[in-house]
Enzyme design. Structure first.
Site, PDB file in Angstrom:
ATOM      1  N   ASP A  10       0.835  -1.214   0.000  1.00 44.05           N
ATOM      2  CA  ASP A  10       0.000   0.000   0.000  1.00 44.05           C
ATOM      3  C   ASP A  10       0.863   1.255   0.000  1.00 44.05           C
ATOM      4  O   ASP A  10       0.393   2.335  -0.333  1.00 44.05           O
ATOM      5  CB  ASP A  10      -1.004   0.010   1.167  1.00 44.05           C
ATOM      6  CG  ASP A  10      -0.371   0.049   2.534  1.00 44.05           C
ATOM      7  OD1 ASP A  10       0.811  -0.348   2.680  1.00 44.05           O
ATOM      8  OD2 ASP A  10      -1.063   0.471   3.485  1.00 44.05           O
ATOM      9  N   SER A  33      -9.827   4.689  28.875  1.00 46.80           N
ATOM     10  CA  SER A  33      -9.738   3.418  28.154  1.00 46.80           C
ATOM     11  C   SER A  33      -9.999   2.282  29.127  1.00 46.80           C
ATOM     12  O   SER A  33      -9.296   2.164  30.146  1.00 46.80           O
ATOM     13  CB  SER A  33      -8.347   3.264  27.541  1.00 46.80           C
ATOM     14  OG  SER A  33      -8.070   1.895  27.338  1.00 46.80           O
ATOM     15  N   GLY A  40      -1.862  -5.634  20.144  1.00 46.79           N
ATOM     16  CA  GLY A  40      -0.645  -5.781  19.329  1.00 46.79           C
ATOM     17  C   GLY A  40      -0.703  -6.949  18.372  1.00 46.79           C
ATOM     18  O   GLY A  40       0.323  -7.550  18.057  1.00 46.79           O
ATOM     19  N   LEU A  85      -3.939  -6.475  13.865  1.00 42.41           N
ATOM     20  CA  LEU A  85      -5.257  -6.318  13.228  1.00 42.41           C
ATOM     21  C   LEU A  85      -5.614  -4.833  13.159  1.00 42.41           C
ATOM     22  O   LEU A  85      -6.753  -4.462  12.949  1.00 42.41           O
ATOM     23  CB  LEU A  85      -6.326  -7.097  13.989  1.00 42.41           C
ATOM     24  CG  LEU A  85      -6.110  -8.608  14.066  1.00 42.41           C
ATOM     25  CD1 LEU A  85      -7.204  -9.275  14.877  1.00 42.41           C
ATOM     26  CD2 LEU A  85      -6.044  -9.225  12.678  1.00 42.41           C
ATOM     27  N   SER A 127      -4.688   0.358  16.225  1.00 41.52           N
ATOM     28  CA  SER A 127      -4.446   1.803  16.278  1.00 41.52           C
ATOM     29  C   SER A 127      -5.282   2.544  15.234  1.00 41.52           C
ATOM     30  O   SER A 127      -5.885   3.574  15.528  1.00 41.52           O
ATOM     31  CB  SER A 127      -2.957   2.135  16.150  1.00 41.52           C
ATOM     32  OG  SER A 127      -2.457   1.597  14.979  1.00 41.52           O
ATOM     33  N   ASP A 152      -5.031   0.505   6.187  1.00 43.27           N
ATOM     34  CA  ASP A 152      -5.804   0.187   7.391  1.00 43.27           C
ATOM     35  C   ASP A 152      -6.889   1.224   7.641  1.00 43.27           C
ATOM     36  O   ASP A 152      -8.062   0.901   7.842  1.00 43.27           O
ATOM     37  CB  ASP A 152      -4.880   0.108   8.614  1.00 43.27           C
ATOM     38  CG  ASP A 152      -3.822  -0.958   8.451  1.00 43.27           C
ATOM     39  OD1 ASP A 152      -3.892  -1.717   7.462  1.00 43.27           O
ATOM     40  OD2 ASP A 152      -2.913  -1.043   9.300  1.00 43.27           O
TER      41      ASP A 152
HETATM   42  C1  GLA Z   1       0.472  -2.114   8.530  1.00 41.09           C
HETATM   43  C2  GLA Z   1       0.301  -0.733   7.905  1.00 41.09           C
HETATM   44  C3  GLA Z   1      -0.362  -0.797   6.526  1.00 41.09           C
HETATM   45  C4  GLA Z   1       0.284  -1.853   5.628  1.00 41.09           C
HETATM   46  C5  GLA Z   1       0.478  -3.168   6.380  1.00 41.09           C
HETATM   47  C6  GLA Z   1       1.255  -4.173   5.572  1.00 41.09           C
HETATM   48  O1  GLA Z   1      -0.773  -2.650   8.850  1.00 41.09           O
HETATM   49  O2  GLA Z   1      -0.459   0.100   8.724  1.00 41.09           O
HETATM   50  O3  GLA Z   1      -0.328   0.476   5.929  1.00 41.09           O
HETATM   51  O4  GLA Z   1       1.491  -1.388   5.095  1.00 41.09           O
HETATM   52  O5  GLA Z   1       1.129  -2.988   7.630  1.00 41.09           O
HETATM   53  O6  GLA Z   1       0.573  -4.537   4.428  1.00 41.09           O
END
Ligand code: GLA
Length: 400
Positions: free
Chosen positions: A46, A77, A135, A138, A141, A186
């Site tokens: 990406d 939290s 962590g 998934l 953040s 993400d």
């Molecule tokens: C993390 C990053 C994404 C992407 C993935 C690997 O999740 O936040 O932008 O680069 O790693 O595909």
């Protein structure tokens, strides 16, 4: 092995109770949710202008929010059991503030774009709780970032914030506040995810289309290695800069914007890159982009055998060429790929620990969990975790 998860009603009740206890009684709050994500394939491309194939899932971060008249954000939290507050005007990043930097970053970015002027200085009480394993790769953040973006939109901007600006607020937070040079995948899929659909995201634009996420007679199993992601951040930036260097070398001969502008027929061009590590990374990137297109077609055709084969090939390349897996991910994907009822398994997300995914025949899931869990434990001494999650919608207000 797999813990029973609290259901949505229980989570919302708990948020309401704790908000009243810790922040006092106040106006009725509203509930928000931002999912986490898995990536079916298209890893680490990406930030190379590639196509990626993620989906939003039904586990994620819940938030309860209500206005206050204190002129500040009061934040809590339930996962970290920490509470804090920040007054307007919102301050700069401060390492000491931990997760509270997320709302600061997102709110400030959106304010700088001119959103929320009419409600400037409006205080909010916000309590969050995520049921994403910590962590685990998934993207907890990004889920938190988009949660704060929809809360900002609802209370401070009257629903006027463009979704793409919400996505950018999260990316900005990662890049500028946390110094992690992540791509857009993400936040984008968490912003634009759609129930029962996977997303084909062309990161060179960026723009997306959806593909029905149907696996006839099979399910996606998320496998958490429970390996803390120690090296993840620095190695991530290192991979990104290796790709940039490779791109600069190739640009001397070809007018390209991204590594993913290259196709299969261009692979011989990579010989121009003398450094073998860098060449290996570039080869991975170009071929992964090709795999994504093939995987999208295989899903459309419901050819799970082919889809599984592509996932396995991607995982092998992540291990041998991009080198972002590590012993735990290798052990869990190795055991999964050896199971007779698994079409294919691969790591998902940034790597170096975290989660993998597997496409498993529906009737075999219990046997799969038992056998993969015990093989994984034997090899690493760790107790893996198996999660079955549905494909869900993007970040949103869920209940008044
Ligand atoms: C993390 C990053 C994404 C992407 C993935 C690997 O999740 O936040 O932008 O680069 O790693 O595909």
């Amino acid at each position: 092995m797999t813990k029973a998860r609290e259901n949505k009603g229980q989570i919302l009740d708990r948020l309401s109770r704790v908000m009243d206890q810790k922040m006092g009684l106040g106006p009725e709050g509203k509930f928000f949710f931002a999912p986490s994500r898995i990536n079916l394939i298209g890893e680490h491309i990406d930030y190379n202008g590639g196509q990626v194939f993620p989906c939003a899932i039904t586990i994620g971060t819940y938030g309860l929010a209500r206005p206050n008249d204190l002129g500040k954000l009061r934040l809590g939290s339930l996962n970290l059991k920490t509470f804090g507050e920040v007054a307007y005007p919102l301050p700069d990043y401060d390492n000491q503030r931990g997760w509270i930097n997320y709302p600061i970053g997102v709110f400030r970015y959106l304010e700088d774009l001119g959103y929320g002027q009419e409600k400037k200085g409006q205080g909010l009480d916000i309590l969050i709780y995520g049921n994403i394993p910590n962590g685990a790769g998934l993207s907890s953040s990004s889920s938190i970032e988009l949660l704060f973006a929809v809360i900002f939109d609802h209370f401070l901007a009257g629903g006027k914030v463009d979704r793409m600006d919400m996505v950018r607020s999260g990316v900005w937070c990662e890049n500028e506040f946390f110094g992690l040079h992540t791509g857009i995948m993400d936040q984008y899929v968490i912003g634009f995810g759609k129930k029962d659909y996977a997303m084909v995201l062309d990161t060179s634009v960026p723009s997306h289309t959806y593909v029905p996420f149907e696996l006839k007679g099979a399910r996606i199993v998320i496998m958490n290695t429970r390996k803390p992601r120690a090296l993840k951040d620095s190695k991530y930036n290192e991979r990104r800069s290796e790709c940039e260097k490779a791109l600069n070398i190739l640009r001397k001969d070809r007018d390209i914007r991204h590594l993913c502008d290259l196709g299969k027929e261009d692979l011989p061009l990579l010989e121009k890159i003398r450094d073998t590590t860098m060449r290996k990374r570039a080869k991975y990137v170009v071929e992964e982009n090709i795999r994504v297109k093939e995987a999208v077609q295989a899903l459309k055709d419901q050819d799970l055998v082919k889809l599984g084969r592509i996932l396995r090939a991607g995982n092998k390349a992540l291990r041998e060429e991009y080198e972002v897996t590590g012993p735990e991910l290798d052990a869990i994907t190795g055991a999964a790929n050896a199971h007779p009822d698994c079409y294919g398994a691969r790591m998902t997300g940034a790597g170096f620990g975290g989660c993998a995914i597997a496409i498993v025949k529906e009737g075999a899931i219990e046997d799969f969990k038992a056998r993969v869990g015990s093989a994984y434990k034997k090899e690493t001494g760790r107790e893996g975790e198996f999660i079955i999650s549905e494909v869900g919608d993007g970040a949103r207000l869920i209940e008044e």
